[in-house]
Design a protein around this motif. Sequence first.
Motif, PDB file in Angstrom:
ATOM      1  N   GLY A  58       0.842  -1.172   0.105  1.00  0.00           N
ATOM      2  CA  GLY A  58      -0.054   0.079  -0.024  1.00  0.00           C
ATOM      3  C   GLY A  58       0.810   1.315   0.112  1.00  0.00           C
ATOM      4  N   ILE A  59       0.817   2.235   1.043  1.00  0.00           N
ATOM      5  CA  ILE A  59       1.168   3.354   0.750  1.00  0.00           C
ATOM      6  C   ILE A  59       2.813   3.266   1.601  1.00  0.00           C
ATOM      7  CG2 ILE A  59      -0.388   5.139   0.661  1.00  0.00           C
ATOM      8  CD1 ILE A  59      -0.676   5.164   3.625  1.00  0.00           C
ATOM      9  N   GLN A  60       3.007   2.512   2.591  1.00  0.00           N
ATOM     10  CA  GLN A  60       4.171   2.384   3.233  1.00  0.00           C
ATOM     11  C   GLN A  60       5.106   1.267   2.565  1.00  0.00           C
ATOM     12  OE1 GLN A  60       4.311   0.976   7.332  1.00  0.00           O
ATOM     13  NE2 GLN A  60       2.372  -0.140   7.308  1.00  0.00           N
ATOM     14  N   CYS A  61       6.457   1.685   2.548  1.00  0.00           N
ATOM     15  CA  CYS A  61       7.388   0.614   1.960  1.00  0.00           C
ATOM     16  C   CYS A  61       8.682   0.372   2.851  1.00  0.00           C
ATOM     17  CB  CYS A  61       7.943   1.712   0.670  1.00  0.00           C
ATOM     18  SG  CYS A  61       6.817   1.890  -0.512  1.00  0.00           S
ATOM     19  N   GLU A  62       8.378  -0.638   3.789  1.00  0.00           N
ATOM     20  CA  GLU A  62       9.210  -0.972   4.596  1.00  0.00           C
ATOM     21  C   GLU A  62       9.465  -2.245   4.544  1.00  0.00           C
ATOM     22  OE1 GLU A  62       8.008   0.285   8.538  1.00  0.00           O
ATOM     23  OE2 GLU A  62       6.851   1.916   7.762  1.00  0.00           O
ATOM     24  N   GLY A  63       8.986  -2.956   3.392  1.00  0.00           N
ATOM     25  CA  GLY A  63       9.148  -4.499   3.466  1.00  0.00           C
ATOM     26  C   GLY A  63       8.182  -5.187   4.256  1.00  0.00           C
ATOM     27  N   VAL A  64       8.621  -6.531   4.435  1.00  0.00           N
ATOM     28  CA  VAL A  64       7.583  -7.235   5.339  1.00  0.00           C
ATOM     29  C   VAL A  64       8.206  -7.549   6.714  1.00  0.00           C
ATOM     30  CG1 VAL A  64       6.415  -8.779   3.662  1.00  0.00           C
ATOM     31  CG2 VAL A  64       8.653  -9.414   4.673  1.00  0.00           C
ATOM     32  N   ARG A  65       9.372  -7.003   7.127  1.00  0.00           N
ATOM     33  CA  ARG A  65      10.031  -7.120   8.216  1.00  0.00           C
ATOM     34  C   ARG A  65       9.046  -6.815   9.592  1.00  0.00           C
ATOM     35  NH1 ARG A  65      15.285  -4.226   8.917  1.00  0.00           N
ATOM     36  NH2 ARG A  65      13.894  -2.342   8.301  1.00  0.00           N
ATOM     37  N   PRO A  66       8.318  -5.320   9.570  1.00  0.00           N
ATOM     38  CA  PRO A  66       7.415  -5.117  10.475  1.00  0.00           C
ATOM     39  C   PRO A  66       6.194  -6.169  10.630  1.00  0.00           C
ATOM     40  CG  PRO A  66       7.433  -3.425   8.889  1.00  0.00           C
ATOM     41  CD  PRO A  66       8.483  -4.474   8.580  1.00  0.00           C
ATOM     42  N   PHE A  67       5.780  -6.540   9.514  1.00  0.00           N
ATOM     43  CA  PHE A  67       4.522  -7.501   9.367  1.00  0.00           C
ATOM     44  C   PHE A  67       5.284  -8.914  10.150  1.00  0.00           C
ATOM     45  CE2 PHE A  67       4.245  -4.183   6.455  1.00  0.00           C
ATOM     46  CZ  PHE A  67       2.990  -3.577   6.816  1.00  0.00           C
ATOM     47  N   PHE A  68       6.328  -9.454   9.686  1.00  0.00           N
ATOM     48  CA  PHE A  68       6.891 -10.441  10.273  1.00  0.00           C
ATOM     49  C   PHE A  68       6.707 -10.450  11.826  1.00  0.00           C
ATOM     50  CE2 PHE A  68      10.018 -13.634  11.533  1.00  0.00           C
ATOM     51  CZ  PHE A  68      10.143 -14.661  10.476  1.00  0.00           C
ATOM     52  N   TRP A  69       7.305  -9.389  12.236  1.00  0.00           N
ATOM     53  CA  TRP A  69       7.201  -9.041  13.725  1.00  0.00           C
ATOM     54  C   TRP A  69       5.780  -9.029  14.291  1.00  0.00           C
ATOM     55  CZ3 TRP A  69      11.045 -11.418  15.588  1.00  0.00           C
ATOM     56  CH2 TRP A  69      12.421 -11.402  14.530  1.00  0.00           C
ATOM     57  N   ASN A  70       5.001  -8.467  13.696  1.00  0.00           N
ATOM     58  CA  ASN A  70       3.633  -8.374  14.167  1.00  0.00           C
ATOM     59  C   ASN A  70       3.026 -10.025  14.230  1.00  0.00           C
ATOM     60  OD1 ASN A  70       3.189  -5.603  13.954  1.00  0.00           O
ATOM     61  ND2 ASN A  70       2.297  -5.410  11.914  1.00  0.00           N
ATOM     62  N   SER A  71       3.358 -10.782  13.226  1.00  0.00           N
ATOM     63  CA  SER A  71       2.877 -12.311  13.161  1.00  0.00           C
ATOM     64  C   SER A  71       3.656 -12.723  14.518  1.00  0.00           C
ATOM     65  CB  SER A  71       3.128 -12.920  11.934  1.00  0.00           C
ATOM     66  OG  SER A  71       2.230 -12.803  10.930  1.00  0.00           O
ATOM     67  N   VAL A  72       4.665 -12.508  14.932  1.00  0.00           N
ATOM     68  CA  VAL A  72       5.460 -13.099  15.951  1.00  0.00           C
ATOM     69  C   VAL A  72       4.663 -12.629  17.175  1.00  0.00           C
ATOM     70  CG1 VAL A  72       7.413 -13.404  17.285  1.00  0.00           C
ATOM     71  CG2 VAL A  72       7.657 -13.442  14.738  1.00  0.00           C
ATOM     72  N   LEU A  73       4.460 -11.293  17.162  1.00  0.00           N
ATOM     73  CA  LEU A  73       4.115 -10.691  18.292  1.00  0.00           C
ATOM     74  C   LEU A  73       2.249 -11.356  18.697  1.00  0.00           C
ATOM     75  CD1 LEU A  73       5.121  -6.963  18.375  1.00  0.00           C
ATOM     76  CD2 LEU A  73       5.794  -8.729  19.931  1.00  0.00           C
ATOM     77  N   ILE A  74       1.831 -11.774  17.543  1.00  0.00           N
ATOM     78  CA  ILE A  74       0.374 -12.193  17.817  1.00  0.00           C
ATOM     79  C   ILE A  74       0.480 -13.571  17.951  1.00  0.00           C
ATOM     80  CG2 ILE A  74      -1.684 -12.942  16.533  1.00  0.00           C
ATOM     81  CD1 ILE A  74      -1.010 -10.402  14.757  1.00  0.00           C
ATOM     82  N   ALA A  75       1.377 -14.481  17.269  1.00  0.00           N
ATOM     83  CA  ALA A  75       1.326 -15.755  17.580  1.00  0.00           C
ATOM     84  C   ALA A  75       1.787 -16.414  18.857  1.00  0.00           C
ATOM     85  CB  ALA A  75       2.115 -16.498  16.300  1.00  0.00           C
ATOM     86  N   VAL A  76       2.987 -15.789  19.530  1.00  0.00           N
ATOM     87  CA  VAL A  76       3.606 -16.250  20.405  1.00  0.00           C
ATOM     88  C   VAL A  76       2.649 -16.393  21.817  1.00  0.00           C
ATOM     89  CG1 VAL A  76       5.547 -16.249  22.048  1.00  0.00           C
ATOM     90  CG2 VAL A  76       6.073 -15.952  19.784  1.00  0.00           C
ATOM     91  N   PRO A  77       2.199 -15.102  22.224  1.00  0.00           N
ATOM     92  CA  PRO A  77       1.227 -15.017  23.251  1.00  0.00           C
ATOM     93  C   PRO A  77       0.072 -15.976  23.112  1.00  0.00           C
ATOM     94  CG  PRO A  77       1.631 -12.758  22.521  1.00  0.00           C
ATOM     95  CD  PRO A  77       2.364 -13.769  21.606  1.00  0.00           C
ATOM     96  N   ALA A  78      -0.728 -15.731  22.038  1.00  0.00           N
ATOM     97  CA  ALA A  78      -1.884 -16.353  21.635  1.00  0.00           C
ATOM     98  C   ALA A  78      -1.767 -18.068  21.667  1.00  0.00           C
ATOM     99  CB  ALA A  78      -2.341 -16.163  20.152  1.00  0.00           C
ATOM    100  N   VAL A  79      -0.595 -18.562  21.105  1.00  0.00           N
ATOM    101  CA  VAL A  79      -0.292 -19.924  21.174  1.00  0.00           C
ATOM    102  C   VAL A  79      -0.325 -20.025  22.749  1.00  0.00           C
ATOM    103  CG1 VAL A  79       1.388 -21.723  20.993  1.00  0.00           C
ATOM    104  CG2 VAL A  79       0.766 -20.172  19.184  1.00  0.00           C
ATOM    105  N   MET A  80       0.588 -19.571  23.605  1.00  0.00           N
ATOM    106  CA  MET A  80       0.972 -19.865  24.999  1.00  0.00           C
ATOM    107  C   MET A  80      -0.325 -19.828  25.884  1.00  0.00           C
ATOM    108  SD  MET A  80       4.463 -18.052  25.511  1.00  0.00           S
ATOM    109  CE  MET A  80       4.258 -17.440  26.982  1.00  0.00           C
TER     110      MET A  80
END
Lengths: 297, 290
Positions: A80-102
């Motif tokens: 979309g409008i921001q151009c920072e690659g997938v790095r921030p989204f990769f970390w979003n997924s980690v931040l969502i998945a780790v606590p939710a799994v635990m």
Amino acid sequence: MTDLAMSTARGQSRIGKVALRWLLYIALGLFALYYLMPLFVMITTSLKSLEEIRTGDLISLPREVTFDAWKTAWATACTGIQCEGVRPFFWNSVLIAVPAVMISTLIGALNGYVVAQWQFRGSNLFFAALLFGCFIPFQVVLLPMARVLGLMGVAGTIPGLIFVHVIYGLGFTTLFFRNYYVSIPSELTKAAKVDGAGFFRIFWSIFLPLSLPIIVVTVIWQFTQIWNDFLFGVSFSQAGTQPITVALNNIVNSTTGVKEYNVDMATAIIAALPTLLVYVVAGKYFIRGLTAGSVKG
Amino acid sequence: MTKWLEDHLPKVVLAPSFIAVLIFVYGFIGWTAWVSLTRSKLLPKYDIHGFIQYERLFAAPRWDVAMNNLFIFGALFIVISMILGLLLAILLDQNIRTEGAIRTIYLYPMALSMIVTGTAWKWILNPGLGIEATVKGWGFESFTFDWLVNPNMAIYTIVIAAIWQSSGFVMALFLAGLRSVDTEIIRAAQVDGIPTWRVYTAIIIPSMAPIFLSAFIVLSHLAIKSFDLVIALTGGGPGFASDLPATYMYAMAFSRGDIGQAASSAMIMMAVVFTIVVPYLYSELRAKND
């Protein structure tokens, strides 16, 4: 073994047997190629330059290997409008998945422990109600959930997504632990009770130490489900909190500028790597979860 | 007080989950059902107006396409995945030395996100640079394979990708089933000189009926919920030629601002799932209690 005995009995069919064996291996090999082909194409495409993609073909190896597409995908590709690659989204997924799994695994373990070992009037009904929840198409809860997340003040946030994943993961995590604990003799619990151990003490000192295999199965199942989720991610996130699946889809379908297929493929592999890694490292448990989750469900 | 707590601890532990399920599953289903009977548009309204949303839904050409696609996709996906899965399982059951490695290869797509699968197949199937261009490059100039952009064929690209993703899993189910058949019976049949293919068709496959049922339930469940794959592969297009109920519902809820239609289509999806799953779950639970 019996095959061998039969084929020596009828000597001339021996050659037929060997030919059949070869045919079998060829068939298996062709199917393996079929399953590997998309992964192969993704990897080779991600290592080619755009120029080579335009002039070459799908299945050729890259003439010149370049990691530019990977760098772009990780750090500068536009969603979309921001151009920072997938790095921030990769970390979003980690931040969502780790606590939710635990959280969902912990609650599932306790629920399963109660339903299997501390049955009371209505506990089976609860379990049945929970099981039905595993099967509903999530479309039927999307609209009210969007409103409730708004009322709770967590709409479009990572805690909001964690909450959603925990709630709708409970069915499966409880199912896994319940089916595992049900096979542990209830005499064990009774004897411990006679010795004066309480609810949590029995869980902590008897059941938890026995639970490693089912914890691994549950964690892998939940992690795969949550990491690969798209429906909740696309419905309940906003620009800064999207998980990687949503970012991947945005990158691939963004219509601005030149279509960079090599970047698309590199992004897709990055998005797939964590679950692929889990599969390769702990495939046995992954399969056990799949079959237990779907057959018994 | 502590005595009461000690006695009721199991109930106390279960209570939060129970309340959560009550609200977030059953309450939410109720909410959606209620709203599907109203004239809600951009915002939900709560005055009941009968089945007006369902009438609109069944009159909408786009919904018609979505339901037709679901039947085409569902039938092909389920049948082909089952045949392929059974075939692979039987092939792998012949004392193959490298079974573990081959199984790993057949099953890895199941670990991928549907979005990744869709992205990969979108690239492979794109007519400009994918399979079509590659085969043309080999000298077959008249070769065309444009299903991805052909409104009549786009739904079949979703079938292709979905089978690739799930057939290995069906194989794993069947392989487990094959292994659980009583080996004594098979050996006895072999001693009697019954050919291998007859052993399969007359003894092994019929005894796996429960596995067929499980595979069918899982696959049909996957088919009805299919959403990510369509979004990533075709986006429901060209136009809305490859829409499924799940993408229709999403479009109504989040881009068209038609909550009434979103709710009613979600209810139909649930009805389809439940007509398949409820009898199965019911019989399973009853069998367990006996």
